[in-house]
Design an enzyme around this catalytic site. Structure first.
Site, PDB file in Angstrom:
ATOM      1  N   TRP A 148       0.841  -1.187   0.000  1.00 42.77           N
ATOM      2  CA  TRP A 148       0.000   0.000   0.000  1.00 42.77           C
ATOM      3  C   TRP A 148       0.885   1.249   0.000  1.00 42.77           C
ATOM      4  CZ3 TRP A 148      -0.254   3.954   3.639  1.00 42.77           C
ATOM      5  CH2 TRP A 148      -1.233   4.919   3.372  1.00 42.77           C
ATOM      6  N   ASP A 200     -15.067  13.960  -1.514  1.00 41.71           N
ATOM      7  CA  ASP A 200     -14.603  12.637  -1.113  1.00 41.71           C
ATOM      8  C   ASP A 200     -15.305  12.214   0.177  1.00 41.71           C
ATOM      9  OD1 ASP A 200     -12.436  10.461  -0.351  1.00 41.71           O
ATOM     10  OD2 ASP A 200     -11.922  11.119  -2.371  1.00 41.71           O
ATOM     11  N   ASP A 201     -14.714  11.309   0.905  1.00 40.23           N
ATOM     12  CA  ASP A 201     -15.281  10.738   2.127  1.00 40.23           C
ATOM     13  C   ASP A 201     -15.700  11.845   3.108  1.00 40.23           C
ATOM     14  OD1 ASP A 201     -16.012   8.957   4.076  1.00 40.23           O
ATOM     15  OD2 ASP A 201     -14.051   7.996   4.242  1.00 40.23           O
ATOM     16  N   ARG A 259      -9.824  -0.990   9.340  1.00 43.61           N
ATOM     17  CA  ARG A 259     -10.197   0.418   9.156  1.00 43.61           C
ATOM     18  C   ARG A 259     -11.560   0.712   9.804  1.00 43.61           C
ATOM     19  NH1 ARG A 259     -11.717   4.282   4.834  1.00 43.61           N
ATOM     20  NH2 ARG A 259     -10.272   6.028   4.904  1.00 43.61           N
ATOM     21  N   LYS A 262     -16.616   8.010  -7.717  1.00 41.97           N
ATOM     22  CA  LYS A 262     -15.378   7.335  -7.322  1.00 41.97           C
ATOM     23  C   LYS A 262     -15.730   6.177  -6.403  1.00 41.97           C
ATOM     24  CE  LYS A 262     -10.805   7.845  -5.268  1.00 41.97           C
ATOM     25  NZ  LYS A 262      -9.715   8.749  -4.889  1.00 41.97           N
ATOM     26  N   ASP A 286     -14.584   3.304  -4.112  1.00 45.20           N
ATOM     27  CA  ASP A 286     -13.429   2.906  -3.303  1.00 45.20           C
ATOM     28  C   ASP A 286     -13.724   1.588  -2.601  1.00 45.20           C
ATOM     29  OD1 ASP A 286     -10.935   3.019  -2.152  1.00 45.20           O
ATOM     30  OD2 ASP A 286     -11.252   4.933  -1.130  1.00 45.20           O
ATOM     31  N   ASN A 341     -11.725  -0.313   0.813  1.00 52.53           N
ATOM     32  CA  ASN A 341     -10.597  -0.109   1.705  1.00 52.53           C
ATOM     33  C   ASN A 341     -10.303  -1.260   2.650  1.00 52.53           C
ATOM     34  OD1 ASN A 341      -9.420   2.586   1.201  1.00 52.53           O
ATOM     35  ND2 ASN A 341     -11.499   3.279   1.566  1.00 52.53           N
ATOM     36  N   CYS A 372     -11.129   2.417  -7.461  1.00 53.39           N
ATOM     37  CA  CYS A 372     -10.106   2.586  -6.425  1.00 53.39           C
ATOM     38  C   CYS A 372     -10.285   1.491  -5.390  1.00 53.39           C
ATOM     39  CB  CYS A 372     -10.242   3.962  -5.771  1.00 53.39           C
ATOM     40  SG  CYS A 372      -9.136   4.270  -4.376  1.00 53.39           S
ATOM     41  N   ASP A 383      -2.649   5.681  -3.220  1.00 56.26           N
ATOM     42  CA  ASP A 383      -2.965   6.793  -2.329  1.00 56.26           C
ATOM     43  C   ASP A 383      -1.761   7.700  -2.110  1.00 56.26           C
ATOM     44  OD1 ASP A 383      -5.576   5.979  -2.000  1.00 56.26           O
ATOM     45  OD2 ASP A 383      -5.212   4.912  -0.125  1.00 56.26           O
TER      46      ASP A 383
END
Length: 737
Positions: A188, A360-361, A437, A470, A472, A474, A520, A542
């Protein structure tokens, strides 16, 4: 594509003679032979057009000692049973029986290449005792030098089969020396590191069991003929026969290379079942993922161009949709998202020339940090007091398209969704779930979870004027079980999740064709051809720090095309290489693919904003060449000067992105001269004029002496645009004024 004589006129063919089929692409051929014994197919030749005319370069002596003939053969696909020692591509069995398949050839289907249509070859083998039929499938891709391989397996008996290995295909690389492999390794924030490996003997294997391709390796491998390369891996531009394999599978996978007896290298690729095997019920069929095979005589650099052309074909008509210059708010605001701060960023981004603003987030309810909110995909009314629709309208009034970040496979334990549907996450009954996470992963193989994700995305895209999404992801699956669905070893959870993921992406393409989709997975954790065929851009890492990112993009461009490579200009210092670099360096790095900006531009000075706006304008003027031009990789980030060359179709413009990565030469304190990058593939007789300076060069000068760059402490990157004029014929001896 004209079938050779052995493939024509079955009535006149000697039934005891081997059968041959040749698949042709734009510049290559791939010949498969079925020996007279009919037990398996072999690769006879693979390389430039015409290589099939002559003795087979992979012909082997048939003398084996402590090996079976199948173990020594350059076989295209063989099961355990026929190939017991050196690595089988299929391992299957049934309850109460020893594992193994002993099949016989059944039939062949061959379609030559026609105008705009692929050539195909299908070879069927059957084991009547076990009740298994295997069809080896080949397909050329028009307009490319790529051949797709996959296998279709059918249970023809009355007893369920267990498939412990089910590779897509295998290919024996015709080498004249030591195999020099190249893979894309990392971790990562350090993905896509081009990594050389010598393989004189033994086995080399890469893969992932994380439910996605992962950050450690990309599902891509190159094999160079070591007899013609220099150095540990051969420079990227070394003109040597180079073969590539890539697997289109966004789940668990492996690629294995074996340096086999006799000096050949055999590469296998396929998916890896989560529980170690896949059940195949009577009457059911299964198709393996597509394995793409590519060849170039021009080394890794030439192989990269083969993959780029293929990915442009995958994009289809969406290739020619301009990828907008985006601004993403994550680096500036993190989870602290509200309408006022986002609008200030959007206003600044519009002044720079950005075309898209992505939130984004942090935009949805319960998302003050990474411990909550995932799954409850509704805009936070407290952050957008006038309504999210009004906020989107304000962004669009600035002349910007609007984009949104989502992570549809994830759920927070504190979310309303998890409280209502705890059964939707991967878990094993009686075992504690592992948080990664601070989140869990939805079982996207379940149809009800798929419907939830589809409804969520349709609602967001239907309620708000969103032009960019987008996606993602994670966290990998950990306790991967589905309570109440039976024994885990009877569930093909990895394939089910992949099918659900691809189903959602296909739906987005069909139901929302105007929406640009970015892929992503914590950076570059899920980048392969199945995803690239359904998204418009991907996020390689990232890590956006200048020198780190340059190395990531250098590796990425060996496997993937510039038009899919999203890259941002940020304020982040280097993670692995903290040496400072200029704003110009950061812009030129991001302009090598699809330009984005992710810095906190509210803090930039007027001079920085003015410089940034100029870079954005320069990028827009040559964006079509950067995304669709023929690419040459000029050196590597390990060199003091490196670059990427993009040549427009027809050669009218050549764009070069160049960087100074090392120490300066000390000029003017000591004698020095400009650094130079030798360009490649140009017409030696043509004239090329630098559109910024007016300096004119002969193509021969750029190819031999190179393009000069007088680097300094403040001048460490450049974008050069060369316009071509045809040469004037013979050049007699003359005196230069």
């Amino acid at each position: 594509m004209t079938p050779p004589a052995a493939a024509r006129g079955a009535a006149t063919r000697d039934p005891s003679a081997p059968r041959r089929w040749t698949l042709t692409t734009d510049t290559t051929s791939y010949t498969v032979v079925l020996p007279s014994h009919g037990r398996w197919a072999e690769l006879a030749s693979w390389g430039p057009l015409g290589v099939e005319e002559g003795p087979d370069p992979l012909d082997w002596s048939r003398r084996t000692h402590f090996l079976t003939p199948a173990d020594a053969a350059p076989a295209e696909y063989l099961p355990q049973g026929l190939r017991p020692f050196t690595g089988a591509d299929l391992v299957a069995g049934a309850a109460g029986r020893e594992r193994g398949v002993w099949w016989e050839f059944e039939e062949a289907g061959f379609t030559p290449t026609g105008p705009g249509r692929p050539g195909t070859l299908r070879l069927a083998f059957a084991d009547e005792v076990l009740g298994l039929r295997a069809e080896l499938c080949y397909e050329t891709v028009p307009g490319t030098d790529v051949i797709l391989r996959w296998t279709e397996l059918t249970c023809t008996g009355e007893q369920e089969l267990r498939l412990d290995r089910l590779d897509s295909g295998a290919v024996t690389v015709p080498l004249t020396g030591t195999a020099r492999l190249a893979c894309l390794s990392g971790q990562w924030s350090q993905e896509f590191q081009l990594t050389p490996v010598d393989l004189p003997r033994g086995r080399f294997e890469i893969g992932s069991t994380q439910g996605v391709p992962g950050h450690a390796y990309a599902p891509w491998l190159a094999v160079q003929d070591g007899a013609d390369t220099a150095g540990p891996a051969g420079p990227a531009h070394t003109a040597c026969p180079t073969y590539g394999i890539a697997l289109a599978w966004p789940g668990n996978w492996h690629i294995t290379a074996d340096a086999e007896p006799g000096g050949s290298v055999r590469v296998r690729a396929g998916r890896v079942p989560h529980e170690g095997s896949v059940p195949l019920a009577p009457g059911r069929a299964l198709s393996t993922p597509k394995m793409a095979c590519a060849f170039s005589p021009d080394g890794l650099d030439g192989l990269a161009r083969v993959w780029h052309r293929y990915e442009r074909v995958l994009a289809g008509e969406r290739l020619h949709r301009p990828r907008p210059v985006l601004y993403n708010s994550w680096e500036a605001t993190g989870f602290d998202v509200d309408a006022d701060s986002q609008l200030r960023l959007a206003e600044a981004a519009a002044e720079l020339g950005a075309e898209l603003f992505v939130v984004d987030d942090g935009w949805f309810v319960g998302r003050g940090d990474d411990t909550g909110g995932l799954g409850d995909w509704h805009p936070d009314a407290a952050s957008f007091p006038d309504g999210f629709d009004a906020f989107v309208g304000q962004v669009r009034a600035l002349g910007l398209d609007f984009g949104l970040w989502v992570e549809p496979e994830a759920v927070s334990p504190a979310s309303r969704l998890y409280a209502e549907h705890p059964e939707w996450v991967y878990r094993i009954e009686g075992r504690e779930a592992t948080l990664v996470r601070n989140q869990l992963l939805l079982d996207l193989g379940r149809e009800d979870v798929q419907e939830f994700v589809l409804d969520t995305l349709d609602r967001l895209l239907g309620s708000y004027d969103i032009g960019y999404l987008k996606w993602d992801m994670n966290r990998p699956p950990t306790e991967r079980g589905r309570p109440g669905a039976g024994p885990a070893d009877r569930l093909d959870l990895d394939a089910a999740h992949v099918a659900g993921y691809l189903r959602v992406l296909d739906h987005l393409r069909a139901a929302h064709p105007g929406v640009t989709v970015e892929g992503c997975a914590g950076g570059g954790g899920r980048i392969e051809h199945a995803t690239l065929a359904r998204t418009d851009v991907v996020w390689p890492s990232d890590n956006t720090a200048p020198l780190d990112r340059l190395a990531i993009q250098y590796g990425f461009l060996h496997a993937h095309a510039p038009h899919v490579m999203s890259s941002w200009v940020t304020d982040a210092p280097g993670v692995f290489d903290p040496r400072p670099r200029s704003l110009a360096f950061r812009f030129v790095t991001a302009m090598a693919g699809v330009l984005g900006i992710g810095a906190d531009i509210r803090t930039w000075t007027p001079a920085q904003r003015s410089e940034a706006a100029a870079w954005v304008a320069r990028y827009k003027a040559v964006r079509d060449v950067l995304h669709h031009g023929e690419v040459h990789l000029l050196g590597s980030p390990a060199d003091a000067t490196c670059g990427v060359q993009y040549e427009e179709d027809g050669g009218g413009r050549v764009v070069v992105t160049a960087w100074s990565t090392g120490r300066l030469d000390g000029a003017p304190l000591v004698p020095g001269r400009p650094a130079r990058l030798r360009l490649r593939g140009l017409d030696p007789a043509a004239r090329y004029t630098d559109q910024a300076t007016g300096t004119a060069y002969r193509g021969a000068h750029l190819l031999h002496a190179g393009l000069p760059f007088a680097w300094s402490a403040r001048y460490d990157a450049e974008l050069v645009v060369l316009a071509r004029q045809e040469g004037g014929g013979d050049r007699p001896a003359h005196e230069t004024p």
